[in-house]
Each structure stands twice: as C-alpha cells, then as structure tokens.
Design an enzyme around this catalytic site. Sequence first.
Site, PDB file in Angstrom:
ATOM      1  CB  SER A  49      18.968 -24.600 -27.022  1.00 40.62           C
ATOM      2  OG  SER A  49      18.204 -23.281 -27.100  1.00 40.62           O
ATOM      3  NE  ARG A 106      10.342 -20.677 -35.381  1.00 41.24           N
ATOM      4  CZ  ARG A 106      11.176 -21.686 -34.634  1.00 41.24           C
ATOM      5  NH1 ARG A 106      11.367 -21.579 -33.482  1.00 41.24           N
ATOM      6  NH2 ARG A 106      12.038 -22.540 -35.523  1.00 41.24           N
ATOM      7  CG  ASP A 154      24.025 -18.866 -29.201  1.00 38.42           C
ATOM      8  OD1 ASP A 154      23.304 -17.801 -29.020  1.00 38.42           O
ATOM      9  OD2 ASP A 154      23.985 -20.015 -28.810  1.00 38.42           O
ATOM     10  CG  HIS A 212      20.505 -20.343 -30.154  1.00 36.21           C
ATOM     11  ND1 HIS A 212      21.459 -20.865 -29.250  1.00 36.21           N
ATOM     12  CD2 HIS A 212      19.472 -20.948 -29.994  1.00 36.21           C
ATOM     13  CE1 HIS A 212      20.633 -21.763 -28.394  1.00 36.21           C
ATOM     14  NE2 HIS A 212      19.612 -21.816 -28.738  1.00 36.21           N
ATOM     15  CG  ASP A 213      19.055 -20.922 -35.989  1.00 39.59           C
ATOM     16  OD1 ASP A 213      18.475 -21.410 -35.095  1.00 39.59           O
ATOM     17  OD2 ASP A 213      18.566 -20.369 -37.008  1.00 39.59           O
TER      18      ASP A 213
END
Lengths: 201, 377
Positions: B152, B222, B317, B350-351
């Site tokens: 990232s 968040r 992602d 994305h994680d």
Amino acid sequence: MNANIIQARPDFAAIAQWIPHGSSVLDLGCGDGSLLRYLRETREVKGYGVEISDANIAACIANNVNVIQNDLESGLAVFENAAFDFVILSQTLQATRHTEALMKEILRVGNEGIVSFPNFGYWKNRLQVLRGNMPISRDMPYQWYDTPNVHLCTLHDFEMLCATHQVKILARHVMSGLRSVRVLPNWRGSSAVYRFKREPA
Amino acid sequence: MNSSVGIVSAQRAIFNAPFTCKSGAVLAGFELVYETYGSLNAAKSNAILICHALSGHHHVAGYYADEPKNIGWWDNMIGPGKPIDTNHFFVIGLNNLGGCHGSTGPSSINAATGKPYGAGFPVVTVEDWVATQAMLADYLGVQQFAAIIGGSLGGMQAMHWALAQPQRVRHVLAIASAPHLSAQNIAFNDVARNAILTDPDFHGGDYYQHQVVPTRGLRLARMLGHITYLSDDAMADKFGRELRHGKLNYSYDIEFQIESYLRYQGDKFAAYFDANTYLLMTKALDYFDPARDYAGDLNRAFAQAEAKFLVVSFTTDWRFAPERSRELVRALLHNKRDVSYAEIASQHGHDAFLMEDAQYLAVMRNYLDNIAQECAA
C-alpha cells in the site's frame, strides 16, 4: 540441467537455434520458466514470461525468471508494440481459444514470432483417427474429454493461416521426437516449430 | 520452521541536523524509532527495509518481553524460516517521520516551544520518508539494501527508493500498491480528513493543549477506511445481514453486525492513533505521483529505476486494484527492467496483503530465496 531440458522438450533446442545472443524474448504460456531459463543460460536473452497459473508463477519466480501473471486470452495489453525481438508460443497455440487474435498480438508485440505445436497430421495420429479414435501421443497426451487442446491443427493448416493473414514464414523445423524430419513433414513430423514475421505491406 | 523472531525491542536514532521537507518546511532535528531482526552480514549486503502503510509502525515482527501479545504487524511474513527469513536477512522496520509510535511527529514536543508540534508539524511526503529512511540506513551502516518491501503506502515508499536512490536498492517489492492514487482514492481520503478536521475537538490540530482528542472524527475516518480495505464479498461472508440482537429494533443503535464491527474497529483505532498523523499520512498518499515531474509520463519517471521489481496485487482489492499495479508493471516493461507480477486470487480486498495466503507466501518466499542466494554469493 540444460541437457535434461532438451531431452524433455526437444522444441527448446529448435527454438533456441533461431535466437541470437542478447535478444529480447517474450515467452507466452511460459510454464515454469524452463525455456526462458535455458535461453538465459545459453543465449543471455533478456526475457519475460506470461503465465496464468498460480503454480507456474511461483515456479518461474523460483527459476529467477521474469514472469507476468496475465491471461493470454485477454490479450497482451501490458506490452507495447514491437517491444521484443521474439515472441514465443511453445506448445500452447493449440490450447488457446482466441488463436487468431493471439497470432495478431504476437506480431504486434514482437518483431518475429516463434510457435511450436503438435502436428495433428502426424501419421500415428491419422492412424488412430482412421481406427475411429481421437489420437493420444507423446505430443498430445490427453483424453479427448480431458484436454486443454481446443485448436489442434496440421502443418498445412498452420501454413494456410499464415498465408491468409499476411504472415511470412521464415523457417520451419519439423521433428519426430528428438529427430529432425525433412521428408513428408506433415506425415512424419509429430511436432513443428515455425519462425515467422509480418508480411511487409 | 515458521518460528517467531522472538523478543524484540525498539531502538531510537537521533538526527540533530536540520531537515528540510519537500514542502520547504524545516525540522530542527528528528528522531526515528526502529527495530531490527537478524544480523547484517560482513559484506553488509543482506539488509531489507520494511516500509509501513497508513497505520503501521516499526514493530513489524516478534513481540516485546513485557507485552508477549503485542506481536509485530507482519509477523506472518518475517522470521526464521518465513518468506523474509531472518536467518538470511537483516530486517529493519521503522516508524516514519510524522508517525505516532515514537518517531518525531505532530504529537511530539517541539523543543523550540516546549509544546507538541500539533498543527505546526510539516506535511511530510513519501519523498521525505525515503530521505529520512536513507539517513537511518546510513546510521545503521547500510549502503545498499538487498530489498525494500512495502504494501500500500509502504509500496509507494519502496517504489520511490528505486527512483530517488537507484544505487541503494537492488530489489523492490511493491505489494497492493499504485504509482499514484486515483481521484476516487483521494476522495475517500478527503472524507476521512474532513471527519477529523470538522470534529469540534480538533482545535485546528492543537488539541493536545486542550487535553482532548478528536475521537469522533478519527473513528469515522477509520470506519470509512475499513470499508474500503475489505471487499464486498469478504464483508458479505463475514457479516452478511446478520443482526446483533436477532430482530429489528427500529432505532439508530447498532443493529447489524457490520455496524458493530466497524464501530469497534473505529474505537480501537481512535484509542491509540494520533489524528494529526492520520491527516498527514493520507496527504502523503494523495501527493505521491512520480510521473508528475515528467508531464504525467510514468515511463519516463521509471527510466531512473535500476532495481528489480516484484509487483503483487490482489484480485478483490478495489482500493489499490490490480490495474493500478499493472500500470507500474507497464512502466517497468517500457524501461526493460526486470519485473515479475503476481495477481493473487483473494477475497480479502486490500487487507489481503497482511494475511496468510499460500500462493502469496509462495511467491514472496521464492522471490526472497533468490535474493538470499545473491546475498550469499
């Protein structure tokens, strides 16, 4: 390891003979990267492979071969025009769905193309068909219901595709196993390697 | 075989000379906290730098003696026998300048004023991070990295190393990253920033003096971020439309499990992360664009790169989509650089770059094994 690879893949030596030292090469459907590794070790080529399979991507990386995970059937958009001296498609043509489109992509991305494929016209194949069965051989070791091959052809068929698509064949190497075949190639050859380029307009 | 690096401890490097940021702002000096795992070989050729993403830090692997449950954020990738094998490599993790885990950042005391920097802390960039990481490398006696690895925002730093310090890095591993953010990505960051900036407790960034924290803003930021890090499928799989109390309450309290999860993640994050750091990290993401100096031509930007690249993306992602990684691959191919590209089938969005996946780990392991052999040669 080079000698072992040639035993296992006689088309590799046939392909390598046409590739000058230091060429840039794109190997489509490069498998575990053996050919690129062989070409790097024997010809010092600057090479990249294209693969779809996860296992082959990991194997290419283990072989220290550049590899791009990409589906050949979706084209070669990641590569620029005339980016490579040679684009190789070894033992993969017959397993591609959009074969005609891929031939055009090969000639867009490469100055020359090199393609190897099993010859459906090989006499042992014809004999099996005459007996009433789909052929199974060293070069086509699959049952009809479990084969990746969807576009099998004979040497004549491939040469006709080239003739009708402004593709000029520069060289042809026909083999039966490890031996070269010169007489009656479309009967006696079990596989072939062609080198070709765009016909100048 | 997959063991931990064990007990680790953070260290601190102090730089007293003034540092001029890309923005022109000058810091009189700064400190970086870092950890190292494994040992530097005699040739000093086996160092690997791990660049962290938005919420990461220097504690990348292992655990602390007094906090055995505080395990590094990339412990599944780094350790003896793991893909980034500490039997072969000297691995450095740091907290970037502007961070909130011990390196000098907005919550640090400005020696000139005796108060926290707050709003006075400069907006730092990926370029500033690479420059300060290079100072840390000098401090640790590392002239050239065997590899610089990041996911990232960390991948952007790894990329920039290849452009800014081409002689100092042999391999770049850019994972779930992009050569610049898309408008959509900047938009997400701006909503997150607005949540913080409009929190009444923000006080223009100088909330420390008011003994408050813009918790609400940080939570929202968040929560929004978290949605974008997961895939639609992963969320559906994990939470579906499951209700927390089994029935509809016709209220605005938490009803669906996904709401509960997001609020929990938001609270957890807001309890330890600094809002000013969040702001500047998202700005660094937005600003990163190596093509900008070349009239938008990424090919020209990467002409300076000499490192070999491994580029990895994950199919689901959508925050750093595979297509963005392919842009990077195209620029490297244009410049005839060595590059391999793996597109990992994963449902984790994305994680995924932080998760265990057999194919992902195999690709990383095989690539790094070759680097280890180079280092040994």
